[in-house]
Scaffold this active site. Structure first.
Site, PDB file in Angstrom:
ATOM      1  N   VAL A 114     -18.562 -14.608  55.283  1.00 48.01           N
ATOM      2  CA  VAL A 114     -17.686 -15.458  56.296  1.00 48.01           C
ATOM      3  C   VAL A 114     -16.580 -15.695  55.281  1.00 48.01           C
ATOM      4  O   VAL A 114     -16.443 -15.241  54.178  1.00 48.01           O
ATOM      5  CB  VAL A 114     -18.216 -16.907  56.703  1.00 48.01           C
ATOM      6  CG1 VAL A 114     -19.334 -16.691  57.277  1.00 48.01           C
ATOM      7  CG2 VAL A 114     -18.550 -17.866  55.421  1.00 48.01           C
ATOM      8  N   GLU A 145     -13.364 -16.487  52.760  1.00 48.18           N
ATOM      9  CA  GLU A 145     -13.477 -16.894  51.291  1.00 48.18           C
ATOM     10  C   GLU A 145     -13.115 -18.283  51.128  1.00 48.18           C
ATOM     11  O   GLU A 145     -11.923 -18.580  50.380  1.00 48.18           O
ATOM     12  CB  GLU A 145     -12.667 -15.909  50.468  1.00 48.18           C
ATOM     13  CG  GLU A 145     -12.881 -15.901  49.132  1.00 48.18           C
ATOM     14  CD  GLU A 145     -14.279 -15.200  48.676  1.00 48.18           C
ATOM     15  OE1 GLU A 145     -15.032 -14.905  49.527  1.00 48.18           O
ATOM     16  OE2 GLU A 145     -14.524 -14.926  47.580  1.00 48.18           O
ATOM     17  N   LYS A 204     -18.235 -21.731  53.184  1.00 54.78           N
ATOM     18  CA  LYS A 204     -19.299 -20.932  52.627  1.00 54.78           C
ATOM     19  C   LYS A 204     -20.484 -22.122  52.604  1.00 54.78           C
ATOM     20  O   LYS A 204     -21.465 -21.774  52.782  1.00 54.78           O
ATOM     21  CB  LYS A 204     -19.103 -20.313  51.382  1.00 54.78           C
ATOM     22  CG  LYS A 204     -18.200 -19.334  51.468  1.00 54.78           C
ATOM     23  CD  LYS A 204     -18.822 -18.007  50.989  1.00 54.78           C
ATOM     24  CE  LYS A 204     -17.772 -16.689  50.911  1.00 54.78           C
ATOM     25  NZ  LYS A 204     -17.963 -15.521  51.701  1.00 54.78           N
ATOM     26  N   HIS A 248     -22.493  -8.481  46.444  1.00 57.80           N
ATOM     27  CA  HIS A 248     -21.033  -8.202  46.597  1.00 57.80           C
ATOM     28  C   HIS A 248     -20.553  -6.844  46.990  1.00 57.80           C
ATOM     29  O   HIS A 248     -20.946  -5.977  46.005  1.00 57.80           O
ATOM     30  CB  HIS A 248     -20.340  -8.999  45.296  1.00 57.80           C
ATOM     31  CG  HIS A 248     -18.780  -8.526  45.378  1.00 57.80           C
ATOM     32  ND1 HIS A 248     -18.025  -8.105  44.545  1.00 57.80           N
ATOM     33  CD2 HIS A 248     -17.974  -8.771  46.554  1.00 57.80           C
ATOM     34  CE1 HIS A 248     -16.796  -8.139  44.752  1.00 57.80           C
ATOM     35  NE2 HIS A 248     -16.776  -8.410  46.129  1.00 57.80           N
TER      36      HIS A 248
HETATM   37  N1  CAA Z   1     -12.870   1.233  56.708  1.00 53.60           N
HETATM   38  C1  CAA Z   1     -13.718   2.028  56.906  1.00 53.60           C
HETATM   39  N2  CAA Z   1     -13.700   3.304  56.363  1.00 53.60           N
HETATM   40  C2  CAA Z   1     -12.518   3.879  56.091  1.00 53.60           C
HETATM   41  C3  CAA Z   1     -11.493   3.263  55.948  1.00 53.60           C
HETATM   42  C4  CAA Z   1     -11.328   1.721  56.308  1.00 53.60           C
HETATM   43  N3  CAA Z   1     -10.404   1.053  56.018  1.00 53.60           N
HETATM   44  N4  CAA Z   1     -10.585   4.016  55.507  1.00 53.60           N
HETATM   45  C5  CAA Z   1     -11.031   5.235  55.500  1.00 53.60           C
HETATM   46  N5  CAA Z   1     -12.392   5.193  55.815  1.00 53.60           N
HETATM   47  C6  CAA Z   1     -13.344   6.374  55.638  1.00 53.60           C
HETATM   48  C7  CAA Z   1     -12.771   7.450  56.355  1.00 53.60           C
HETATM   49  O1  CAA Z   1     -13.503   7.138  57.835  1.00 53.60           O
HETATM   50  C8  CAA Z   1     -13.526   8.552  55.938  1.00 53.60           C
HETATM   51  O2  CAA Z   1     -14.919   8.533  56.376  1.00 53.60           O
HETATM   52  P1  CAA Z   1     -15.656   9.836  56.282  1.00 53.60           P
HETATM   53  O3  CAA Z   1     -15.655  10.628  54.645  1.00 53.60           O
HETATM   54  O4  CAA Z   1     -17.162   9.571  56.437  1.00 53.60           O
HETATM   55  O5  CAA Z   1     -14.986  10.879  57.309  1.00 53.60           O
HETATM   56  C9  CAA Z   1     -13.525   8.170  54.360  1.00 53.60           C
HETATM   57  O6  CAA Z   1     -13.549   6.947  54.364  1.00 53.60           O
HETATM   58  C10 CAA Z   1     -12.380   9.036  53.630  1.00 53.60           C
HETATM   59  O7  CAA Z   1     -11.189   8.632  54.245  1.00 53.60           O
HETATM   60  P2  CAA Z   1     -10.029   9.508  54.463  1.00 53.60           P
HETATM   61  O8  CAA Z   1     -10.175  11.014  54.153  1.00 53.60           O
HETATM   62  O9  CAA Z   1      -9.119   9.205  55.551  1.00 53.60           O
HETATM   63  O10 CAA Z   1      -8.987   8.840  53.246  1.00 53.60           O
HETATM   64  P3  CAA Z   1      -9.128   8.540  51.691  1.00 53.60           P
HETATM   65  O11 CAA Z   1      -9.698   9.717  51.136  1.00 53.60           O
HETATM   66  O12 CAA Z   1      -7.750   8.362  51.663  1.00 53.60           O
HETATM   67  O13 CAA Z   1     -10.184   7.367  51.622  1.00 53.60           O
HETATM   68  C11 CAA Z   1     -10.370   5.144  50.957  1.00 53.60           C
HETATM   69  C12 CAA Z   1      -9.847   6.115  52.002  1.00 53.60           C
HETATM   70  C13 CAA Z   1     -12.047   5.249  51.045  1.00 53.60           C
HETATM   71  C14 CAA Z   1      -9.975   3.646  51.531  1.00 53.60           C
HETATM   72  C15 CAA Z   1     -10.012   5.390  49.590  1.00 53.60           C
HETATM   73  O14 CAA Z   1      -8.291   5.548  49.645  1.00 53.60           O
HETATM   74  C16 CAA Z   1     -10.265   4.586  48.460  1.00 53.60           C
HETATM   75  O15 CAA Z   1     -11.344   4.694  48.098  1.00 53.60           O
HETATM   76  N6  CAA Z   1      -9.382   3.497  48.213  1.00 53.60           N
HETATM   77  C17 CAA Z   1      -9.713   2.473  47.164  1.00 53.60           C
HETATM   78  C18 CAA Z   1     -10.501   1.357  47.595  1.00 53.60           C
HETATM   79  C19 CAA Z   1     -10.786   0.482  46.465  1.00 53.60           C
HETATM   80  O16 CAA Z   1     -10.549   0.587  45.444  1.00 53.60           O
HETATM   81  N7  CAA Z   1     -11.851  -0.587  47.250  1.00 53.60           N
HETATM   82  C20 CAA Z   1     -12.076  -1.665  46.343  1.00 53.60           C
HETATM   83  C21 CAA Z   1     -11.154  -2.641  46.581  1.00 53.60           C
HETATM   84  S1  CAA Z   1     -11.363  -4.257  45.859  1.00 53.60           S
HETATM   85  C22 CAA Z   1     -12.696  -5.041  46.919  1.00 53.60           C
HETATM   86  O17 CAA Z   1     -13.171  -4.761  47.713  1.00 53.60           O
HETATM   87  C23 CAA Z   1     -12.239  -6.504  46.167  1.00 53.60           C
HETATM   88  C24 CAA Z   1     -12.935  -7.528  46.975  1.00 53.60           C
HETATM   89  O18 CAA Z   1     -14.047  -7.982  46.714  1.00 53.60           O
HETATM   90  C25 CAA Z   1     -11.974  -8.026  47.858  1.00 53.60           C
END
Ligand code: CAA
Length: 288
Positions: free
Chosen positions: A95, A97, A102, A145
């Site tokens: 839910v 943050e 929480k 997480h």
């Molecule tokens: N939600 C779900 N799936 C998504 C998505 C989203 N917002 N955006 C893209 N995807 C999926 C796509 O559907 C695709 O899936 P398939 O491979 O199964 O077809 C896959 O991700 C790859 O997408 P794209 O080829 O369109 O694009 P991309 O290669 O640029 O990947 C990304 C997109 C996965 C978001 C990539 O850019 C990435 O890894 N970014 C960094 C994300 C990151 O660092 N996350 C950590 C955040 S910190 C966090 O989470 C902290 C916290 O606790 C708040």
């Protein structure tokens, strides 16, 4: 991907961006999942978004249409918390943050859950020990997480609290593997656990460099993707996470540690004050 066997039951409490995707990730791996929210609209939106993402995988040839359909059917939704959690072996709370939100939901979950259910909170910043004194049988409570987007990012941090049983940690690790993730154990609680602690320090450096005029936002993103190999630069990633979420994470770090390294900088705070929260509002550091 798993075959047709059914695992679970799993309950995910909270149907925001993270909760909806965690539920569908588990369903893809054969779990029967109950997804709970106070709001029917939230539940409908979570189903809609996850089915859009899974159908896109089918179109790209990465998922069989039947497996997609089966996964979608394994997720049922409810607005009744008691019903949602009473049979679950694993409960993931995801839910908002907010400490008191929480605490309230974790207390209700613990009251309704089986004594042998493990309760994982998907909080990024609130360690489970903050809630252990308020809930029934806290030895089954820990942070589990996930990262955003939860259908894509592999890592799950399983954070051992001082109150957590060794068997709860083992089961959280097993569960994370069973849903296709790569878990690590964080042995002691600290602000930001591991990955966010490292990530948010890097984001702060980017914010300060841009704020003080050393580089533009775009140049910083170009530099980090091309030199460090991040899939997105720090500003694009901030827009994905949501600037309000980033600000809350930093503010919580500042409160918990008293360390000014975590204080939200003006370049962020002025955008959130204007309601520019990133992708979800169409504008953050960049237009989307
Ligand atoms: N939600 C779900 N799936 C998504 C998505 C989203 N917002 N955006 C893209 N995807 C999926 C796509 O559907 C695709 O899936 P398939 O491979 O199964 O077809 C896959 O991700 C790859 O997408 P794209 O080829 O369109 O694009 P991309 O290669 O640029 O990947 C990304 C997109 C996965 C978001 C990539 O850019 C990435 O890894 N970014 C960094 C994300 C990151 O660092 N996350 C950590 C955040 S910190 C966090 O989470 C902290 C916290 O606790 C708040």
């Amino acid at each position: 991907m798993s075959g047709n066997e059914t695992r679970g039951p799993l309950t995910v409490v909270g149907a925001g961006n993270m909760g909806g995707q965690i539920a569908h990730q588990a369903a893809l791996h054969g779990f029967t999942v109950r997804l709970y929210s106070r709001s029917e609209e939230r539940l409908a939106a979570a189903r809609e978004e996850s089915s859009r993402l899974l159908r896109r995988r089918v179109e790209k040839g990465r998922l069989e249409a039947e497996a997609c359909q089966a996964a979608l059917e394994r997720v049922t939704t409810t607005t009744d918390l008691g019903l949602a959690v009473r049979d679950a072996e694993v409960i993931i709370e995801s839910v908002i943050e907010d400490r008191e939100a929480k605490r309230a939901i974790l207390c209700s979950i613990a009251d309704h859950a089986r004594d042998d259910a493990i309760i994982g909170t998907n909080s990024s910043t609130l360690p489970s020990s903050m809630f252990a004194g308020s809930i029934r049988n806290p030895e089954r409570l820990l942070n589990v997480h996930f990262f955003n987007p939860a259908l894509v990012m592999q890592l799950v941090e399983v954070v051992r609290g001082p109150h957590t049983d060794a068997s709860a940690v083992e089961r959280a690790i097993g569960f994370s593997r069973d849903i296709g993730k790569t878990p690590i154990v964080v042995e002691k609680e600290s602000y930001g656990f591991l990955a966010n602690r490292m990530l948010f320090i890097a984001l702060q450096e980017a914010y300060h460099l841009a704020q003080e005029g050393f580089v533009s936002i775009d140049a910083c993103d170009v530099a980090v993707t091309n030199a460090l190999g991040w899939p997105m630069g720090p500003f694009e990633l901030s827009d994905l996470i949501g600037l309000d979420v980033v600000e809350a994470i930093l503010a919580e770090g500042h409160t918990q540690t008293g360390d000014v390294r975590w204080a939200p900088p003006p370049i962020l705070a002025e955008r959130t004050a204007r309601g520019e929260l990133g992708r979800k509002t169409g504008r953050g550091f960049r237009e989307s």
